[in-house]
Scaffold this motif. Sequence first.
Motif, PDB file in Angstrom:
ATOM      1  N   GLY A  59       0.819  -1.200   0.000  1.00 20.10           N
ATOM      2  CA  GLY A  59       0.000   0.000   0.000  1.00 20.10           C
ATOM      3  C   GLY A  59       0.853   1.251   0.000  1.00 20.10           C
ATOM      4  O   GLY A  59       1.899   1.313  -0.661  1.00 20.10           O
ATOM      5  N   LEU A  60       0.438   2.243   0.781  1.00 19.86           N
ATOM      6  CA  LEU A  60       1.094   3.552   0.754  1.00 19.86           C
ATOM      7  C   LEU A  60       2.569   3.468   1.134  1.00 19.86           C
ATOM      8  O   LEU A  60       3.421   4.063   0.467  1.00 19.86           O
TER       9      LEU A  60
ATOM     10  N   ARG B  78      -7.240   2.158   7.460  1.00 21.21           N
ATOM     11  CA  ARG B  78      -8.256   1.859   6.446  1.00 21.21           C
ATOM     12  C   ARG B  78      -8.559   3.103   5.614  1.00 21.21           C
ATOM     13  O   ARG B  78      -8.236   4.232   5.991  1.00 21.21           O
ATOM     14  N   ALA B  79      -9.228   2.876   4.489  1.00 20.44           N
ATOM     15  CA  ALA B  79      -9.489   3.956   3.530  1.00 20.44           C
ATOM     16  C   ALA B  79     -10.450   5.000   4.073  1.00 20.44           C
ATOM     17  O   ALA B  79     -10.562   6.104   3.517  1.00 20.44           O
ATOM     18  N   SER B  80     -11.150   4.699   5.157  1.00 21.05           N
ATOM     19  CA  SER B  80     -12.071   5.659   5.758  1.00 21.05           C
ATOM     20  C   SER B  80     -11.345   6.809   6.463  1.00 21.05           C
ATOM     21  O   SER B  80     -11.958   7.805   6.819  1.00 21.05           O
TER      22      SER B  80
ATOM     23  N   LYS C  54      -6.306   4.077  -2.730  1.00 20.89           N
ATOM     24  CA  LYS C  54      -6.696   3.065  -1.747  1.00 20.89           C
ATOM     25  C   LYS C  54      -6.404   1.681  -2.316  1.00 20.89           C
ATOM     26  O   LYS C  54      -6.399   1.478  -3.533  1.00 20.89           O
ATOM     27  N   TYR C  55      -6.198   0.720  -1.404  1.00 20.95           N
ATOM     28  CA  TYR C  55      -5.743  -0.617  -1.783  1.00 20.95           C
ATOM     29  C   TYR C  55      -6.662  -1.641  -1.116  1.00 20.95           C
ATOM     30  O   TYR C  55      -6.771  -1.684   0.107  1.00 20.95           O
TER      31      TYR C  55
ATOM     32  N   ASP D 200     -10.846  -1.949   2.231  1.00 22.78           N
ATOM     33  CA  ASP D 200      -9.962  -1.035   1.517  1.00 22.78           C
ATOM     34  C   ASP D 200      -8.985  -0.424   2.531  1.00 22.78           C
ATOM     35  O   ASP D 200      -9.412   0.107   3.565  1.00 22.78           O
ATOM     36  N   PHE D 201      -7.703  -0.503   2.230  1.00 24.25           N
ATOM     37  CA  PHE D 201      -6.662  -0.024   3.137  1.00 24.25           C
ATOM     38  C   PHE D 201      -5.865   1.108   2.485  1.00 24.25           C
ATOM     39  O   PHE D 201      -5.803   1.243   1.263  1.00 24.25           O
TER      40      PHE D 201
END
Length: 585
Positions: free
Chosen positions: A407-408, A509-511, A441-442, A474-475
Amino acid sequence: MTKLNDGRWPIAAASRLRVRIHNTTQASKQPPSSTHQYGRLFYNGVEGTIELIPCISANDDDDVGAHPEVYDDSNAYIENESSYQSYLSKIKDANRTVLDSFHPHDVIGSHLSLEYNMHNPNTFHGMESYACAKLLVYSYPKSSNTKKKGGKCIGKREARHKTYVADPRCCENFSDVRSIVQAIRSLASLEHNLPIRNANIASSNNNKPVKYLVILNPFSGGGGESSKTGARHIYETMLKPMLEQAGVEHDALVTRRGGHARERMKVRYSDANDDDNKGITADGGGANNDEEDNINSLSTDDETNDISNYVAIIAMGGDGILFEIMQGVHSRLDEKELMQKLKFGIVGCGTSNGLAKSLLHWSGEKYGPLESIFQICKGNTSPLDIASYQLANTTKTYTSFLTFSWGLIADCDLDSECLRWLGPIRSDIWAVYRGILCRKKYRARFSYLPPNTKSTVPKIEEYLPKEWVTIEDDFIVFWVCNVSHASYNMYNCPMAKMNDGLFHILIVRASCSRLQLLLMLLKLETGYHIGCKELEVIDCTAYRLEPLTHNSHNDLDGELIEAGPIQAHVLPGGAHFFSGEVGSD
């Protein structure tokens, strides 16, 4: 009355032997009278220091003559000897006179050095009376100019070596000096406990010497081969002389190309005439003649000696050079035996130096190459948890010691390679770009085995047992931590211990909003991001990650590996690294 003879200090030898501070830079820090006055070295068991105490008599000649019983080989009168009794009576007196002192914990080596004078007319004591005996103590205490925590100095270490000249009138055969040397080494807990082997150093021990293999990347850190923070400069000015001071022999290998360190780990056989097993030494990896000369001037390893013949392997560079070494050992059939036998060390000369920083953090040391080398020379090791990785898209497996990111964090580490010339700040710039400005997002399916849960770890292509916990979401951040620091300036996992037997997985998480993510990233250096409510920390002993997003990276210990589903489990205490005294709590 306090009695300090607990068997660790040779009181008889110390009472017979008189020494004075050698007139060097060491002496310039002492009172003028102390550099000419003879004293005796005694161990202060209350403070744990070795102290140079002035002789009783104001006239040094009278002191020798007044106590002849002290200067023969009899121990009968030692406990009643006046200088020793006077020392004991004043051990707790803050105003007592101490000419010099040092702490054995700061010592990496101690030797007896003999300087011969063939024109010395004093021949009646035999050949050894031609020599001047010097007691050398190599000490690296923490700076006393820094604030103290719990009564201890917390500053960086600095060289403060000691040289004491023995009085020839009470030093006939140097056996007393040898006893003091051995006692200092014992109190210093020098784990290698090596004999003294230099040509100008006296020794009667013919044991086979311990030998380390040093592998250095001359271009680590991005500053070039001549960089003052690069591996070559640190090797020549710090590691090499300090290993000599500690009495540790070593071979040095300067890598010529990517993968060279891994190749060096391959099996070598004893038949040096077998061309297939001589190692790769002819290929300069495209280096010009000047570069090749520089490499050859440092390298002493002909690559024919198998690594099983060494006691330790020292990596000089970034975490990447150690990653190569670990994968090379992992590829061998005798991997398990080697990991139990070998000691490992790392001197951070790269861009990030996460493991070097983590080891020093756990050891209570400031971050720096000298501090890492100090731990290597002391010889103490502690077990470090490592991990075994397998992937769905290849039969290849890996050994990891640092982190896994997806991810990021992986994008920041790998995609920012084009900005390597900027140094560590490159990752910060990319984090703002990818995490804030062009946010991505991943999606993935993440499964893990909680601590203290009895279950098997299946192969990656097999179904997971019911004891495993599965999350699909989604992470933004998925970061698996083995160590406390992913980089020297990134305290990403304060709760991680050297051998706690756990993965600590950081999840965002993507939130999470852009502002919350930015605040979290800004706190990475201090470790305060752990208190952010959007950050989840999951502890486990094994996990599986199945990416559901295309074009994502698997970043293992800062290196790009094959993409796709990945699974890992902890190998508790799977490697032994040089460090200070580190507990599991």
